[in-house]
Design a protein around this motif. Sequence first.
Motif, PDB file in Angstrom:
ATOM      1  N   TYR A  81      11.760  -2.012   5.000  1.00  0.00           N
ATOM      2  CA  TYR A  81      10.649  -2.873   5.413  1.00  0.00           C
ATOM      3  C   TYR A  81       9.939  -2.161   6.558  1.00  0.00           C
ATOM      4  CZ  TYR A  81      13.252  -6.503   2.870  1.00  0.00           C
ATOM      5  OH  TYR A  81      13.936  -7.238   1.927  1.00  0.00           O
ATOM      6  N   ALA A  82       8.837  -1.511   6.238  1.00  0.00           N
ATOM      7  CA  ALA A  82       8.165  -0.654   7.213  1.00  0.00           C
ATOM      8  C   ALA A  82       7.788  -1.406   8.482  1.00  0.00           C
ATOM      9  CB  ALA A  82       6.922  -0.029   6.581  1.00  0.00           C
ATOM     10  N   ASP A  83       7.351  -2.660   8.354  1.00  0.00           N
ATOM     11  CA  ASP A  83       6.933  -3.411   9.538  1.00  0.00           C
ATOM     12  C   ASP A  83       8.123  -3.764  10.421  1.00  0.00           C
ATOM     13  OD1 ASP A  83       7.890  -5.115   7.583  1.00  0.00           O
ATOM     14  OD2 ASP A  83       6.200  -6.505   7.646  1.00  0.00           O
ATOM     15  N   SER A  84       9.271  -4.043   9.820  1.00  0.00           N
ATOM     16  CA  SER A  84      10.476  -4.309  10.612  1.00  0.00           C
ATOM     17  C   SER A  84      10.984  -3.034  11.286  1.00  0.00           C
ATOM     18  CB  SER A  84      11.584  -4.884   9.734  1.00  0.00           C
ATOM     19  OG  SER A  84      11.201  -6.111   9.169  1.00  0.00           O
ATOM     20  N   VAL A  85      10.951  -1.938  10.552  1.00  0.00           N
ATOM     21  CA  VAL A  85      11.376  -0.657  11.125  1.00  0.00           C
ATOM     22  C   VAL A  85      10.481  -0.291  12.300  1.00  0.00           C
ATOM     23  CG1 VAL A  85      11.696   1.801  10.676  1.00  0.00           C
ATOM     24  CG2 VAL A  85      12.379   0.121   8.954  1.00  0.00           C
ATOM     25  N   ALA A  86       9.187  -0.608  12.201  1.00  0.00           N
ATOM     26  CA  ALA A  86       8.264  -0.337  13.306  1.00  0.00           C
ATOM     27  C   ALA A  86       8.665  -1.106  14.557  1.00  0.00           C
ATOM     28  CB  ALA A  86       6.838  -0.688  12.894  1.00  0.00           C
ATOM     29  N   VAL A  87       9.122  -2.352  14.376  1.00  0.00           N
ATOM     30  CA  VAL A  87       9.608  -3.140  15.514  1.00  0.00           C
ATOM     31  C   VAL A  87      10.838  -2.471  16.120  1.00  0.00           C
ATOM     32  CG1 VAL A  87      10.585  -5.352  16.245  1.00  0.00           C
ATOM     33  CG2 VAL A  87       8.668  -5.308  14.626  1.00  0.00           C
ATOM     34  N   LEU A 106      15.988  -4.772   7.717  1.00  0.00           N
ATOM     35  CA  LEU A 106      15.386  -3.439   7.813  1.00  0.00           C
ATOM     36  C   LEU A 106      15.230  -2.762   6.448  1.00  0.00           C
ATOM     37  CD1 LEU A 106      17.343  -2.185  10.939  1.00  0.00           C
ATOM     38  CD2 LEU A 106      14.950  -2.918  10.880  1.00  0.00           C
ATOM     39  N   ILE A 107      16.164  -3.033   5.535  1.00  0.00           N
ATOM     40  CA  ILE A 107      16.064  -2.455   4.190  1.00  0.00           C
ATOM     41  C   ILE A 107      16.225  -3.561   3.145  1.00  0.00           C
ATOM     42  CG2 ILE A 107      16.859  -0.165   4.895  1.00  0.00           C
ATOM     43  CD1 ILE A 107      19.573  -0.785   3.732  1.00  0.00           C
ATOM     44  N   HIS A 108      15.516  -3.392   2.055  1.00  0.00           N
ATOM     45  CA  HIS A 108      15.583  -4.370   0.969  1.00  0.00           C
ATOM     46  C   HIS A 108      16.895  -4.202   0.218  1.00  0.00           C
ATOM     47  CE1 HIS A 108      14.059  -7.231  -1.876  1.00  0.00           C
ATOM     48  NE2 HIS A 108      14.262  -6.426  -2.889  1.00  0.00           N
ATOM     49  N   TYR A 109      17.471  -5.313  -0.211  1.00  0.00           N
ATOM     50  CA  TYR A 109      18.697  -5.281  -1.011  1.00  0.00           C
ATOM     51  C   TYR A 109      18.588  -6.299  -2.129  1.00  0.00           C
ATOM     52  CZ  TYR A 109      23.517  -6.063  -2.486  1.00  0.00           C
ATOM     53  OH  TYR A 109      24.650  -6.220  -3.244  1.00  0.00           O
TER      54      TYR A 109
END
Length: 205
Positions: A91-97, A17-20
């Motif tokens: 990650y906008a596309d993952s957060v959308a999911v 969900l977030i880049h690290y």
Amino acid sequence: MSGAEIRHIVFDIGKVLIHYDPHIPYRRLIPDDTERDWFFANVCTHDWNLEQDRGRGWEEAEALLVEKFPEREAHIRAFRRYWHEMVPHAYADSVAVLEALVDRGHDVTMLTNFAPDTFRKARELYPFLDISRGVTVSGEVGLIKPDVAIYERHARDFGLEPARTLFIDDTVVNVEGAREAGWNAVRFTDAATLRRDLAAHGIEA
């Protein structure tokens, strides 16, 4: 596809969900690539950082390294000081999911390896981390993926049926740990693949 209907969906957070990327601030602090690679291989190593995810405090963690590498004190203390730079975007596309699953009424929780204080900061930076039913943070429970005990703890705390649970994580050993706990699990690579994996389990996102 699982033989049982999926009723619970559990997300990992970092690199899902977030880049690290711990190298981000250190590209400024240690510009030389070879020196920086040496630093992460020998000083602020992955295994060292993992103990903070297990619950060790930063004061103790830093002291251990400063005693061993006193000439590197500033760089050692920079790991926590500049941690926020290591998580620069979601990650906008993952957060959308994630948001679509919650909006559709699915039972969504999160299970993450994270130090307690840096997770609090992550929640400030990324409010969507609060939209699921709840989160198990490794550093708060003293257990860490891929230890089967943390999956069992999460299932117990949130009333999950293991055979009806689907876990999403970017790391192979964590996926395997979930499967050892009796969960279904998929390895995250990107949001498009995740949508296909969910569809294979009968879940639209």
